[in-house]
Design a protein around this motif. Structure first.
Motif, PDB file in Angstrom:
ATOM      1  N   ALA A 114       0.821  -1.213   0.000  1.00  0.00           N
ATOM      2  CA  ALA A 114       0.000   0.000   0.000  1.00  0.00           C
ATOM      3  C   ALA A 114       0.856   1.266   0.000  1.00  0.00           C
ATOM      4  CB  ALA A 114      -0.933  -0.007   1.207  1.00  0.00           C
ATOM      5  N   LEU A 115       2.068   1.177   0.545  1.00  0.00           N
ATOM      6  CA  LEU A 115       2.950   2.348   0.571  1.00  0.00           C
ATOM      7  C   LEU A 115       3.472   2.718  -0.815  1.00  0.00           C
ATOM      8  CD1 LEU A 115       5.123   1.804   3.779  1.00  0.00           C
ATOM      9  CD2 LEU A 115       3.435   3.594   3.377  1.00  0.00           C
ATOM     10  N   LYS A 116       3.505   1.740  -1.730  1.00  0.00           N
ATOM     11  CA  LYS A 116       4.001   1.961  -3.094  1.00  0.00           C
ATOM     12  C   LYS A 116       5.363   2.664  -3.084  1.00  0.00           C
ATOM     13  CE  LYS A 116      -0.346   1.755  -5.610  1.00  0.00           C
ATOM     14  NZ  LYS A 116      -1.216   2.383  -6.635  1.00  0.00           N
ATOM     15  N   SER A 117       6.310   2.034  -2.404  1.00  0.00           N
ATOM     16  CA  SER A 117       7.669   2.567  -2.349  1.00  0.00           C
ATOM     17  C   SER A 117       8.238   2.702  -3.756  1.00  0.00           C
ATOM     18  CB  SER A 117       8.553   1.634  -1.513  1.00  0.00           C
ATOM     19  OG  SER A 117       9.873   2.095  -1.461  1.00  0.00           O
ATOM     20  N   ARG A 118       8.810   3.839  -4.054  1.00  0.00           N
ATOM     21  CA  ARG A 118       9.326   4.178  -5.386  1.00  0.00           C
ATOM     22  C   ARG A 118       8.246   4.002  -6.453  1.00  0.00           C
ATOM     23  NH1 ARG A 118      15.645   2.287  -6.010  1.00  0.00           N
ATOM     24  NH2 ARG A 118      15.750   4.178  -7.297  1.00  0.00           N
ATOM     25  N   GLY A 119       7.005   4.220  -6.058  1.00  0.00           N
ATOM     26  CA  GLY A 119       5.899   4.220  -7.003  1.00  0.00           C
ATOM     27  C   GLY A 119       5.371   2.862  -7.396  1.00  0.00           C
ATOM     28  N   SER A 120       5.804   1.797  -6.705  1.00  0.00           N
ATOM     29  CA  SER A 120       5.383   0.457  -7.099  1.00  0.00           C
ATOM     30  C   SER A 120       4.854  -0.325  -5.907  1.00  0.00           C
ATOM     31  CB  SER A 120       6.553  -0.309  -7.718  1.00  0.00           C
ATOM     32  OG  SER A 120       6.182  -1.644  -8.014  1.00  0.00           O
ATOM     33  N   ALA A 121       3.766  -1.061  -6.149  1.00  0.00           N
ATOM     34  CA  ALA A 121       3.234  -1.956  -5.123  1.00  0.00           C
ATOM     35  C   ALA A 121       4.014  -3.257  -5.051  1.00  0.00           C
ATOM     36  CB  ALA A 121       1.762  -2.250  -5.394  1.00  0.00           C
ATOM     37  N   ASP A 122       4.812  -3.547  -6.079  1.00  0.00           N
ATOM     38  CA  ASP A 122       5.664  -4.728  -6.032  1.00  0.00           C
ATOM     39  C   ASP A 122       6.758  -4.520  -4.986  1.00  0.00           C
ATOM     40  OD1 ASP A 122       4.233  -5.957  -8.057  1.00  0.00           O
ATOM     41  OD2 ASP A 122       5.518  -5.143  -9.633  1.00  0.00           O
ATOM     42  N   ILE A 123       7.283  -5.617  -4.472  1.00  0.00           N
ATOM     43  CA  ILE A 123       8.320  -5.539  -3.440  1.00  0.00           C
ATOM     44  C   ILE A 123       9.604  -6.148  -3.980  1.00  0.00           C
ATOM     45  CG2 ILE A 123       8.996  -6.244  -1.114  1.00  0.00           C
ATOM     46  CD1 ILE A 123       6.005  -6.381  -0.420  1.00  0.00           C
ATOM     47  N   LEU A 124      10.590  -5.289  -4.250  1.00  0.00           N
ATOM     48  CA  LEU A 124      11.924  -5.724  -4.651  1.00  0.00           C
ATOM     49  C   LEU A 124      12.877  -5.360  -3.522  1.00  0.00           C
ATOM     50  CD1 LEU A 124      12.149  -4.620  -8.409  1.00  0.00           C
ATOM     51  CD2 LEU A 124      11.471  -6.835  -7.464  1.00  0.00           C
ATOM     52  N   VAL A 125      13.548  -6.366  -2.990  1.00  0.00           N
ATOM     53  CA  VAL A 125      14.352  -6.174  -1.782  1.00  0.00           C
ATOM     54  C   VAL A 125      15.839  -6.193  -2.114  1.00  0.00           C
ATOM     55  CG1 VAL A 125      14.856  -7.024   0.535  1.00  0.00           C
ATOM     56  CG2 VAL A 125      12.565  -7.323  -0.431  1.00  0.00           C
ATOM     57  N   GLY A 126      16.539  -5.169  -1.656  1.00  0.00           N
ATOM     58  CA  GLY A 126      17.993  -5.169  -1.626  1.00  0.00           C
ATOM     59  C   GLY A 126      18.408  -5.017  -0.182  1.00  0.00           C
ATOM     60  N   GLY A 127      19.684  -5.186   0.092  1.00  0.00           N
ATOM     61  CA  GLY A 127      20.046  -4.931   1.474  1.00  0.00           C
ATOM     62  C   GLY A 127      21.251  -5.677   1.971  1.00  0.00           C
ATOM     63  N   ALA A 128      21.492  -5.486   3.261  1.00  0.00           N
ATOM     64  CA  ALA A 128      22.592  -6.127   3.968  1.00  0.00           C
ATOM     65  C   ALA A 128      22.079  -6.475   5.356  1.00  0.00           C
ATOM     66  CB  ALA A 128      23.791  -5.186   4.058  1.00  0.00           C
ATOM     67  N   ASN A 129      21.979  -7.769   5.646  1.00  0.00           N
ATOM     68  CA  ASN A 129      21.337  -8.149   6.902  1.00  0.00           C
ATOM     69  C   ASN A 129      22.277  -8.201   8.096  1.00  0.00           C
ATOM     70  OD1 ASN A 129      22.670 -10.505   6.222  1.00  0.00           O
ATOM     71  ND2 ASN A 129      20.810 -11.635   5.695  1.00  0.00           N
TER      72      ASN A 129
END
Length: 392
Positions: A101-116
């Motif tokens: 619902a937040l539409k991060s970077r304009g998209s409802a899809d969730i693409l994850v990058g990161g460093a855990n």
């Protein structure tokens, strides 16, 4: 079920055509990101219920191999995104709906990058955590819309690390909207340039508790796919596939080059030179052997984990050994090819030169640490005080 291997094979030629751009711009072009996302190549291990492919690890390895044979950085981003997005398996469906619902970077899809790794700190507040952190090696930060960051939980701002019921300092991992942080351009490296693995910074950011997880938390999905200590092995196994895919691409490149090229000091085509023939033969044996070991070890661990077999953890260690071995054997094979090709491939325009640089960076990832030899050896020998490495 969606065929991610066929999807990877279909998109690989486009990625190969864009490889020079990926290297120069230190990130994937938008059209490649869109195509890979649609093909679920960034979410190979993520839950199907959350939009992922939920592929079995050996299937995911084969998909990553195909992408990496076209470009190592693209393969790395597929493998890293797939591992990081597997951690969505610890979030509730309500949390996922909120993220969409937040539409991060304009998209409802969730693409994850990161460093855990826990490079952040946070204090617990009502409803969540107040987070500060700077994470490096954030693969995918240039195209992802959600960034994953590990953090220590403190007892107060600037205080000591809180300790859990098990006596260990409390850690968690947060899913952060890309726009809530800042990307710092730090990725100036010899290889894997196209991953754009820059730093990511947040300051005094509130993160709802439902958008955090830790491996010891109960996952909503049954089975060992989303359970400690297995998830790290499924994710890191793709690292082996990425390296082997790069090596396969290099074998194909030298084979093509050998049909038409000679050298400054001889008009004999490379294909007719014994040392080139030997290098191709040896590289083929190295890559095929390492690949067979990787696929067999990961599949055996997968079956043992699902059967809750008594030797399941031992099988996990063997799979860790196989993926580490694959990375180093891939680098060894490509070094043979590079040496055999001579001055033909010393220029940055040639893919074999790039693959060698990429593999020399890839082998420094913790998943490829040679400490695995000692750790696995201690397990196989039943040592009194076996060496250990994190299993996730």
């Amino acid at each position: 079920m969606f065929d991610v291997v066929a999807a990877a094979a279909a998109i690989a030629p486009r990625i190969r055509a864009a490889a020079d751009t990926i290297e120069a711009e230190r990130q994937l072009p938008d059209d490649i990101v869109a195509a890979m996302a649609e093909a679920r190549l960034f979410t190979l291990l993520a839950p199907a219920a959350h939009g992922g492919a939920e592929a079995e690890p050996t299937t995911a390895i084969r998909a990553v191999e195909l992408i990496a044979s076209a470009d190592g950085s693209a393969g790395w981003l597929a493998q890293n995104g797939s591992f990081e997005s597997a951690l969505l398996g610890w979030l509730s469906s309500e949390a996922i709906a909120g993220m969409r619902a937040l539409k991060s970077r304009g998209s409802a899809d969730i693409l994850v990058g990161g460093a855990n790794l826990p490079q952040g700190t946070a204090v617990e507040v009502e409803g969540g955590y107040l987070l500060d952190g700077r994470w490096d090696f954030v693969s995918g930060v240039m195209h992802s819309n959600w960034i994953l960051g590990g953090f220590w939980v403190l007892d107060r701002p600037g205080g000591e690390r809180r300790v859990g019921a098990d006596g260990e300092p409390l850690q968690r991992i947060a899913f952060i909207p890309h726009g809530d942080g800042e990307v710092l351009d730090t990725w100036n490296v010899m290889g894997m340039r196209g991953t754009g693995s820059n730093d990511f910074v947040v300051r005094d950011l509130f993160v709802p508790a439902e958008r955090t997880m830790w491996y010891a938390d109960p996952a909503p999905f049954p089975g060992p796919r989303f359970r400690r200590p297995y998830v790290g092995t499924w994710g890191w196994s793709l690292h082996g596939g990425n390296s082997l895919g790069m090596a396969r691409g290099a074998i194909e490149d030298l084979s093509a080059l050998a049909q038409t090229h000679d050298s400054k000091h001889s008009t004999v085509l490379l294909r007719n030179r014994p040392h080139v023939q030997s290098a191709i033969g040896e590289a083929e044996a190295i890559v095929r052997s390492a690949r067979a070991f990787l696929l067999e070890a990961v599949e055996t661990a997968w079956v043992a984990a699902h059967e809750d077999a008594p030797d399941a953890i031992r099988r996990v260690w063997i799979a860790r050994l196989a993926l580490m071995h694959a990375v180093h054997e891939a680098q060894r094979a490509v070094q043979l090819l590079y040496d055999a090709a001579g001055s033909n491939v010393i220029f940055t325009k040639h893919r074999i030169e790039r693959v060698l640089r990429d593999l020399n960076v890839a082998k420094h990832h913790v998943a490829a640490s040679r400490q695995h030899y000692e750790a696995v050896g201690s397990v196989l020998l039943g040592a009194d005080d076996p060496a250990t490495l994190p299993l996730d």
